[in-house]
Design a protein around this motif. Structure first.
Motif, PDB file in Angstrom:
ATOM      1  N   LYS A 278       0.833  -1.192   0.000  1.00 20.59           N
ATOM      2  CA  LYS A 278       0.000   0.000   0.000  1.00 20.59           C
ATOM      3  C   LYS A 278       0.873   1.248   0.000  1.00 20.59           C
ATOM      4  N   ALA A 279       0.427   2.282  -0.678  1.00 22.91           N
ATOM      5  CA  ALA A 279       1.126   3.567  -0.725  1.00 22.91           C
ATOM      6  C   ALA A 279       0.126   4.673  -0.434  1.00 22.91           C
ATOM      7  N   GLN A 280       0.581   5.679   0.316  1.00 25.50           N
ATOM      8  CA  GLN A 280      -0.278   6.818   0.631  1.00 25.50           C
ATOM      9  C   GLN A 280       0.509   8.109   0.446  1.00 25.50           C
ATOM     10  N   LEU A 281      -0.070   9.043  -0.280  1.00 22.46           N
ATOM     11  CA  LEU A 281       0.546  10.338  -0.555  1.00 22.46           C
ATOM     12  C   LEU A 281      -0.101  11.417   0.310  1.00 22.46           C
ATOM     13  N   LYS A 282       0.752  12.254   0.931  1.00 21.77           N
ATOM     14  CA  LYS A 282       0.258  13.360   1.747  1.00 21.77           C
ATOM     15  C   LYS A 282       0.901  14.670   1.292  1.00 21.77           C
ATOM     16  N   ASP A 283       0.070  15.687   1.076  1.00 26.25           N
ATOM     17  CA  ASP A 283       0.527  17.053   0.796  1.00 26.25           C
ATOM     18  C   ASP A 283       1.493  17.118  -0.389  1.00 26.25           C
ATOM     19  N   GLY A 284       1.158  16.449  -1.458  1.00 28.67           N
ATOM     20  CA  GLY A 284       2.026  16.461  -2.626  1.00 28.67           C
ATOM     21  C   GLY A 284       1.785  17.676  -3.512  1.00 28.67           C
ATOM     22  N   GLU A 285       2.799  17.968  -4.346  1.00 30.02           N
ATOM     23  CA  GLU A 285       2.654  19.056  -5.319  1.00 30.02           C
ATOM     24  C   GLU A 285       3.485  18.735  -6.549  1.00 30.02           C
ATOM     25  N   TRP A 286       2.841  18.861  -7.722  1.00 33.12           N
ATOM     26  CA  TRP A 286       3.498  18.698  -9.024  1.00 33.12           C
ATOM     27  C   TRP A 286       3.426  20.037  -9.743  1.00 33.12           C
ATOM     28  N   TYR A 287       4.579  20.451 -10.282  1.00 34.29           N
ATOM     29  CA  TYR A 287       4.582  21.746 -10.972  1.00 34.29           C
ATOM     30  C   TYR A 287       5.527  21.699 -12.164  1.00 34.29           C
ATOM     31  N   ASP A 288       5.002  22.098 -13.319  1.00 30.62           N
ATOM     32  CA  ASP A 288       5.826  22.438 -14.471  1.00 30.62           C
ATOM     33  C   ASP A 288       5.119  23.579 -15.195  1.00 30.62           C
ATOM     34  N   PRO A 289       5.730  24.181 -16.192  1.00 29.53           N
ATOM     35  CA  PRO A 289       5.113  25.362 -16.822  1.00 29.53           C
ATOM     36  C   PRO A 289       3.711  25.133 -17.364  1.00 29.53           C
ATOM     37  N   SER A 290       3.353  23.913 -17.709  1.00 32.78           N
ATOM     38  CA  SER A 290       2.035  23.667 -18.304  1.00 32.78           C
ATOM     39  C   SER A 290       1.016  23.121 -17.317  1.00 32.78           C
ATOM     40  N   LEU A 291       1.456  22.685 -16.131  1.00 36.57           N
ATOM     41  CA  LEU A 291       0.512  22.057 -15.200  1.00 36.57           C
ATOM     42  C   LEU A 291       1.001  22.208 -13.774  1.00 36.57           C
ATOM     43  N   ARG A 292       0.099  22.666 -12.902  1.00 39.28           N
ATOM     44  CA  ARG A 292       0.405  22.736 -11.471  1.00 39.28           C
ATOM     45  C   ARG A 292      -0.697  22.042 -10.700  1.00 39.28           C
ATOM     46  N   LEU A 293      -0.286  21.069  -9.859  1.00 33.09           N
ATOM     47  CA  LEU A 293      -1.229  20.310  -9.041  1.00 33.09           C
ATOM     48  C   LEU A 293      -0.805  20.430  -7.580  1.00 33.09           C
ATOM     49  N   PRO A 294      -1.374  21.367  -6.810  1.00 29.69           N
ATOM     50  CA  PRO A 294      -1.001  21.515  -5.404  1.00 29.69           C
ATOM     51  C   PRO A 294      -1.903  20.662  -4.508  1.00 29.69           C
ATOM     52  N   ASP A 295      -1.466  20.494  -3.270  1.00 25.78           N
ATOM     53  CA  ASP A 295      -2.269  19.859  -2.217  1.00 25.78           C
ATOM     54  C   ASP A 295      -2.829  18.516  -2.656  1.00 25.78           C
ATOM     55  N   LEU A 296      -1.949  17.666  -3.148  1.00 24.76           N
ATOM     56  CA  LEU A 296      -2.364  16.339  -3.598  1.00 24.76           C
ATOM     57  C   LEU A 296      -2.326  15.354  -2.430  1.00 24.76           C
ATOM     58  N   ASN A 297      -3.403  14.610  -2.263  1.00 24.27           N
ATOM     59  CA  ASN A 297      -3.474  13.555  -1.264  1.00 24.27           C
ATOM     60  C   ASN A 297      -4.149  12.349  -1.899  1.00 24.27           C
ATOM     61  N   GLY A 298      -3.721  11.177  -1.486  1.00 24.26           N
ATOM     62  CA  GLY A 298      -4.329   9.987  -2.067  1.00 24.26           C
ATOM     63  C   GLY A 298      -3.625   8.731  -1.611  1.00 24.26           C
ATOM     64  N   GLY A 299      -3.966   7.635  -2.244  1.00 25.17           N
ATOM     65  CA  GLY A 299      -3.353   6.359  -1.897  1.00 25.17           C
ATOM     66  C   GLY A 299      -3.766   5.293  -2.872  1.00 25.17           C
ATOM     67  N   ALA A 300      -3.103   4.138  -2.765  1.00 25.12           N
ATOM     68  CA  ALA A 300      -3.406   3.032  -3.669  1.00 25.12           C
ATOM     69  C   ALA A 300      -2.830   1.746  -3.116  1.00 25.12           C
ATOM     70  N   GLU A 301      -3.497   0.660  -3.440  1.00 19.84           N
ATOM     71  CA  GLU A 301      -2.897  -0.654  -3.304  1.00 19.84           C
ATOM     72  C   GLU A 301      -2.186  -0.955  -4.618  1.00 19.84           C
ATOM     73  N   PHE A 302      -1.041  -1.631  -4.547  1.00 18.07           N
ATOM     74  CA  PHE A 302      -0.289  -1.892  -5.774  1.00 18.07           C
ATOM     75  C   PHE A 302       0.228  -3.326  -5.800  1.00 18.07           C
ATOM     76  N   VAL A 303       0.352  -3.824  -7.022  1.00 20.06           N
ATOM     77  CA  VAL A 303       0.921  -5.151  -7.262  1.00 20.06           C
ATOM     78  C   VAL A 303       1.838  -5.038  -8.473  1.00 20.06           C
ATOM     79  N   LEU A 304       3.102  -5.395  -8.317  1.00 24.13           N
ATOM     80  CA  LEU A 304       4.044  -5.461  -9.428  1.00 24.13           C
ATOM     81  C   LEU A 304       4.273  -6.933  -9.746  1.00 24.13           C
ATOM     82  N   ARG A 305       4.045  -7.290 -11.010  1.00 26.80           N
ATOM     83  CA  ARG A 305       4.202  -8.694 -11.374  1.00 26.80           C
ATOM     84  C   ARG A 305       4.521  -8.802 -12.858  1.00 26.80           C
ATOM     85  N   ASN A 306       5.596  -9.509 -13.179  1.00 23.82           N
ATOM     86  CA  ASN A 306       5.968  -9.765 -14.579  1.00 23.82           C
ATOM     87  C   ASN A 306       6.079  -8.477 -15.395  1.00 23.82           C
ATOM     88  N   GLY A 307       6.599  -7.425 -14.769  1.00 22.84           N
ATOM     89  CA  GLY A 307       6.810  -6.169 -15.478  1.00 22.84           C
ATOM     90  C   GLY A 307       5.589  -5.296 -15.581  1.00 22.84           C
TER      91      GLY A 307
END
Length: 375
Positions: free
Chosen positions: A306-335
């Motif tokens: 499981k992964a959980q994101l708190k208070d994230g921010e993505w920024y480049d000249p074409s897109l800004r995403l502040p105050d990102l929060n979220g989470g996910a269950e993940f499975v990596l298998r065979n690439g």
């Protein structure tokens, strides 16, 4: 009166003779200390003593091509250090190091305690082999039966201000693993348990500089405890810390002939530190909390958690995403990367869903425009 005067003069002459004799003895000792350690005879004697100590410590046959010792600098240099294990004659030795340089420091004159200021290993090569019966070429320390009350024998307890390993190579049944090491405030311990027939050890560093592929070097502190048998390594605990990021867990490596690595982990990663390492400047802020397990072998790699994101921010000249929060269950298998449950919060809204990314390891990296190289 004359007799007292003559007696006094005699005592003065005796004291002068004793002082002269003591001074002469000190000069002889000083000359011996200065000259004897530089003689070829002393170096041959010391080389034999070092080889004998290493043979007792490791249980292998030791060869040293050349030894140099400086008492004034507490510096020991070895060229061509070879330790033979149980491998057949003519096979590559268990360990060979082109050059070893140790520089000591006096910790206590009263207690005669000496520590290591630095340790340098140039091109150490370890050949570790495992046959179909699980037998290895690893030697066992000598003198195991001498102390029946304590079956655990200490092999070394080492503290080094600065340890460096250049161009290291580990071969496990001819599978090559490159090793580079630059550590500060390193503490390493290793012991052999005769009853359980395994090694017990620990390693701690104040700072360890590591490099992987094209990523920037990572300075981290390490603490781990492990056990090593002929065909298995158990990582009882590990902790990695870098800046405000930390990861800890445990694991094991089984079947050295066809290794399988299993890890359980949990930690908290500060995303700007991770982004600087991976050269992704668009990630400005955030903390990623992880918990899961991973499994690696020649058959492939898999992981889940499981992964959980708190208070994230993505920024480049074409897109800004502040105050990102979220989470996910993940499975990596065979690439492939499977995300069966995803949730996210941004701009006051909430999103849920699932995703599947095929061949995720070969995705192209993000654009690198405007990124500086180096630290």
């Amino acid at each position: 009166m004359n007799e007292e005067k003559r007696a006094g003069q005699s005592r003065c002459r005796l004291a002068a003779r004793l002082a002269a004799a003591a001074l002469g003895l000190l000069l002889v000792l000083a000359l011996a200390i200065a000259i004897v350690p530089r003689t070829p005879q002393f170096h041959r004697w010391l080389q034999g003593r070092v080889a004998a100590s290493l043979e007792t410590m490791t249980g292998g046959r030791v060869e040293i091509s050349r030894l140099e010792w400086s008492l004034w600098h507490l510096r020991l240099e070895l060229d061509g250090l070879t330790i033979h294990g149980t491998e057949p004659a003519g096979d590559a030795p268990y360990l060979h190091v082109d050059r070893v340089v140790l520089e000591g420091k006096v910790l206590s004159l009263v207690g005669r305690r000496i520590g290591l200021r630095s340790a340098l290993l140039d091109h150490p090569v370890v050949h570790f082999t495992v046959d179909s019966q699980g037998r290895t070429n690893q030697p066992a320390p000598r003198g195991m039966a001498q102390n029946a009350r304590n079956p655990v024998q200490s092999i070394f307890d080492l503290a080094v201000d600065h340890a460096q390993m250049n161009d290291g190579e580990l071969f496990v049944n001819n599978r090559r693993i490159p090793i580079e090491l630059d550590a500060r405030q390193l503490r390493a311990q290793l012991a052999y348990d005769r009853n359980r027939r395994l090694y017990q050890g620990s390693l701690e560093t104040g700072s360890l500089l590591a490099r992987y592929r094209d990523f920037r070097p990572l300075a981290t502190s390490v603490a781990l405890q492990f056990e090593l048998t002929t065909n298995q390594a158990v990582l009882n605990s590990f902790r990695l810390s870098s800046g405000a990021s930390q990861m800890e867990g445990n694991g094991r490596i089984t079947n050295f002939q066809d290794p399988r690595v299993v890890l359980n982990y949990q930690g908290s990663l500060r995303l700007p530190e991770l982004a600087a390492l991976a050269r992704v400047p668009q990630i400005r802020r955030g903390v990623l909390q992880l918990r899961g397990n991973a499994d690696y072998s020649a058959a492939g790699f898999s992981a889940a958690g499981k992964a959980q994101l708190k208070d994230g921010e993505w920024y480049d000249p074409s897109l800004r995403l502040p105050d990102l929060n979220g989470g996910a269950e993940f499975v990596l298998r065979n690439g492939d990367l499977l995300l069966p449950q995803i949730f996210g919060v941004a701009y006051g809204g909430t999103a849920t869903g699932s995703a599947e990314i095929k061949n995720w390891a070969n995705l192209p990296p993000p654009a690198q425009s405007g990124i500086r190289s180096g630290w």
